[in-house]
Design an enzyme around this catalytic site. Structure first.
Site, short mmCIF file in Angstrom:
data_model
loop_
_atom_site.label_atom_id
_atom_site.label_comp_id
_atom_site.label_asym_id
_atom_site.label_seq_id
_atom_site.Cartn_x
_atom_site.Cartn_y
_atom_site.Cartn_z
N GLU A 64 0.90 -1.15 0.00
CA GLU A 64 0.00 0.00 0.00
C GLU A 64 0.93 1.20 0.00
O GLU A 64 1.27 1.73 1.04
CB GLU A 64 -0.89 -0.04 1.24
CG GLU A 64 -2.16 0.76 1.09
CD GLU A 64 -2.02 2.22 1.42
OE1 GLU A 64 -1.18 2.89 0.79
OE2 GLU A 64 -2.76 2.68 2.29
N GLU A 73 4.53 8.39 -4.16
CA GLU A 73 5.36 7.90 -3.05
C GLU A 73 6.36 6.85 -3.52
O GLU A 73 6.92 6.12 -2.71
CB GLU A 73 4.46 7.35 -1.93
CG GLU A 73 3.97 8.46 -1.03
CD GLU A 73 2.89 8.04 -0.05
OE1 GLU A 73 2.73 6.84 0.20
OE2 GLU A 73 2.20 8.94 0.46
#
Ligand code: SAH
Length: 696
Positions: free
Chosen positions: A144, A153
């Site tokens: 995740e 990210e």
């Protein structure tokens, strides 16, 4: 390892870097982290759990052992789900040390220590082999690692590496796939975050129009993502010009390439209009069949009843390089370019009788480099700030106030960052206008201002002073005294509303240069406060306890410790137009700051109590500043419309307000004698910070 923590000093208006020692334990980062928000995201958790169960079963059905690699384990949640689902072993990788430590504790507390190995490393440092971190490659990859932009990210390079070195070929992946969706829209409101519109000023000698320099008109802006709670954008604030389209997908069970690339879709507008904005969001399919889907689609795409509120994943607003008029039914191409971490968009018109050559031409037309601001305005002004400068109603309030105080022979000094006030003052007749932009060094606004002045034939009319206020010399002012001192006030280093009180400090520093009858605009500021119940924002700071049957209280305790560290429980900035709340009390003015006087030596404190007038849960206090420009002209950086019977609030859409979350929530009923919350608020004039305490 040394860690430097940056913090703006509101008394100097500049950034200061504090060196933290070896023992620095990231309290600030933990206290403000998004872990609680993720753990409260029921929709996400349930779907991950379903996807993980399904992946473990598929592997087991093949008669294989289920070996899981969980990259970015955080609290260890997804690994615990896998272990519960029957996985034989999980490698839980977490780069952030405090989280890795917490994961070890949480895994142990939940009784999974024999099934889950927490590895405190970046996944690209993990080794595989008999003496390695992992005994063998995994056959289930769980992660995740997504942000609102999906890839911001570093999900792509992490997956690319994992497929090369850490997982088996043909592994199962949860999520299995991510898909990015786009919709082309016209929106004056959102476009006003990128482009500066002409400013109209009614002057004595006719209407003046302040125009941005051409460099800004054609500037692609900055590559940083604009992520917002799109569900708070009313449908009246934009017009959709296209259907929702699939832009690209990533299959996480196959080798992933992170190298820059582009994707293109053909589109035909469903409506004629000005193409300005690409709205975008993604969804993830937890399994190959696509039956377990977790989507960020906004309200007009998905029935509202199914919306899960979350702050860790929102929606993206992309700005096209230029506004493009488009016709209903005409043939267009929308191109998404991406590098390893970000995405940007281009719109191209298809030529008549589309052919191969056309394709080639389009290819050549793709800008592979990410947008870089060339005009410098997008570096000086962030998006909400451009929106604020475009707020003509606000500008009018300043114009009206300036008109009241400026005289023909006014010597005017302006202190604010990237402000249009000096130009307004000049148009309104000030003889001499000087300007202190406080960030001369960083973004070279000098060149920007030169371009600005040139575009408006204002060269030599406004003088930029390249000195800090305390270094102001009479020669800067041609030995004149300042008769009008103005500020919005706005400073780019401000995080919390009261940090703009730097104006007061700067005003104090230039005291000796002020005429005895100087007018200071704004004449004063006041701090306002109100107790609220948030519809959803409370989740980000609320303990989770048990998440999908797993005890994650260790995480709650860690956040609580961090909040109490060095008594650092502070207010935090949030743009409340994105986070609906209802007021439980009336707004109250709690402190005032008199700019006609210098900053006092002593602290400014106040104590009192505020009554809870409505039934609800008191999650915290909201604080904001109001500036008093002239007798009856004030601008609010917070509440803009008084709440109605139900306590609904409207907030200034350009500013962040301060939110102080209470450590415990109180439920209030409407009683004949309403409950009161007592407060103590202290403005420390030495540090420029405000400390507060509330008792329920
Ligand atoms: N899996 C948890 C937490 C997700 S947050 C949950 O679903 O609740 C993402 C976490 O991944 C963060 O803690 C971050 O520090 C970590 N992370 C991101 N990239 C990483 C990488 N390449 N290697 C190890 N950890 C990573």
């Amino acid at each position: 390892m040394k860690t430097f923590c940056g913090r703006a000093n509101p008394t100097t208006g500049s950034m200061e870097w504090l060196e933290e020692g070896e023992d620095y334990d990231y309290h600030q980062e933990i206290a403000r982290s998004r872990y609680a928000d993720m753990l409260h995201d029921k929709d996400r958790n349930v779907k991950y759990y379903q996807g993980i169960r399904a992946a473990v079963s598929r592997v087991k059905e093949r008669g294989e052992k289920a070996i899981v690699l969980d990259i970015g384990t955080g609290t260890g949640l997804l690994s615990m789900m896998a272990a519960s689902a029957g996985a034989d072993f999980c490698y839980a990788i977490e780069v952030f040390k405090p989280m890795a430590n917490a994961a070890v504790k949480i895994v142990e507390k939940n009784g999974f220590s024999d099934k889950i190995k927490v590895i405190n490393k970046h996944s690209t440092e993990v080794t595989v082999g008999p003496d390695g971190d992992m005994q063998c490659r995994a056959n289930i990859l769980v992660t995740e690692l997504f942000d609102t932009e999906l890839i911001g990210e570093g999900a792509l390079p992490t997956y690319e590496h994992a497929h090369k070195y850490l997982v088996q070929e043909g592994c199962e992946a949860v999520p299995h796939r991510a898909t990015v969706y786009v919709q082309l829209v016209e929106s004056k409101r959102m476009w006003s975050w990128k482009k500066l519109f002409p400013v109209h000023v009614e002057a004595e000698d006719g209407e003046k129009i302040l125009v941005p320099p051409s460099e800004m008109e054609n500037c692609p802006g900055v590559p940083s993502v604009c992520d917002i709670q799109l569900n708070q954008m009313p449908s009246s604030d934009f017009t959709t010009l296209s259907d929702v389209m699939t832009m690209f997908s990533v299959d996480f069970s196959k080798p992933v390439q992170s190298a820059p690339t582009y994707y293109r879709v053909r589109l035909e507008p469903v409506k004629s209009g000005k193409a300005q904005i690409v709205l975008s969001w993604w969804d993830i399919d937890m399994d190959p069949s696509g039956m377990i889907n977790c989507t960020m689609a906004p309200y007009w795409v998905k029935p509202t009843s199914a919306l899960q509120w979350r702050d860790h994943w929102m929606q993206c607003v992309y700005f096209l390089p230029n506004e493009e008029p488009v016709l209903q039914g005409e043939k267009l191409y929308l191109t998404a370019c991406r590098d390893e971490y970000s995405v940007w968009y281009n719109l191209q018109k298809a030529r008549e009788g589309e052919n191969k050559a056309d394709e080639e031409e389009l290819k050549a037309d793709v800008r592979v480099e990410s947008p870089v601001c060339r005009c410098r305005a997008h570096l000086l002004w962030n998006r909400p700030r451009i929106g604020e400068l475009n707020d003509q109603k606000r500008t009018c309030q300043y114009i009206e106030s300036l008109r009241k105080v400026l005289k023909i022979d006014s010597v005017c000094l302006c202190i604010s960052d990237g402000s249009l006030l000096p130009v307004l003052a000049h148009y309104l007749g000030a003889k001499q206008v000087q300007y202190f932009p406080s960030r001369i060094d960083l973004y070279h606004p000098h060149e920007l201002w030169q371009a600005f002045f040139k575009a408006n034939h204002l060269e030599d009319k406004i003088k930029i002073i390249e000195a800090r206020p305390e270094l102001l010399k009479p020669s800067h002012l041609e030995d004149k005294k300042i008769s009008v001192l103005v500020g919005e006030p706005f400073f780019t280093t401000s995080l919390l509303p009261w940090h703009n009180l730097y104006f007061w400090y700067a005003r104090t520093a230039v005291s000796t240069h002020l005429a005895s009858n100087v007018t200071v605009l704004p004449q004063s500021a006041s701090l306002h406060m109100m107790i609220v119940e948030f519809q959803d924002l409370w989740r980000i700071r609320s303990p989770c306890g048990i998440c999908e049957g797993f005890d994650v209280q260790t995480m709650d305790d860690m956040i609580k410790d961090s909040l109490n560290f060095r008594e650092s429980k502070e207010a935090e900035p949030h743009p409340l137009w994105e986070y609906p709340c209802k007021s439980l009390s009336d707004p109250q003015e709690v402190l005032t700051f008199d700019f006609t006087k210098t900053v006092p030596q002593h602290c400014l404190s106040t104590e009192g109590s505020v009554k809870l007038l409505r039934k609800g849960r008191s999650h915290g206090a909201v604080l904001w500043m109001e500036y008093h420009l002239a007798a009856d002209i004030s601008v609010s950086t917070g509440l803009t419309k008084m709440s109605n019977e139900k306590g609904n609030c409207e907030w200034n859409p350009h500013c962040k307000q301060a939110v102080y979350f209470f450590s415990s929530v109180i439920e209030s009923e409407i009683l004949s004698d309403p409950t009161a919350v007592t407060y103590a608020i202290n403005f420390d004039t030495k540090t420029g910070e405000i400390a507060m305490d509330f008792k329920l």
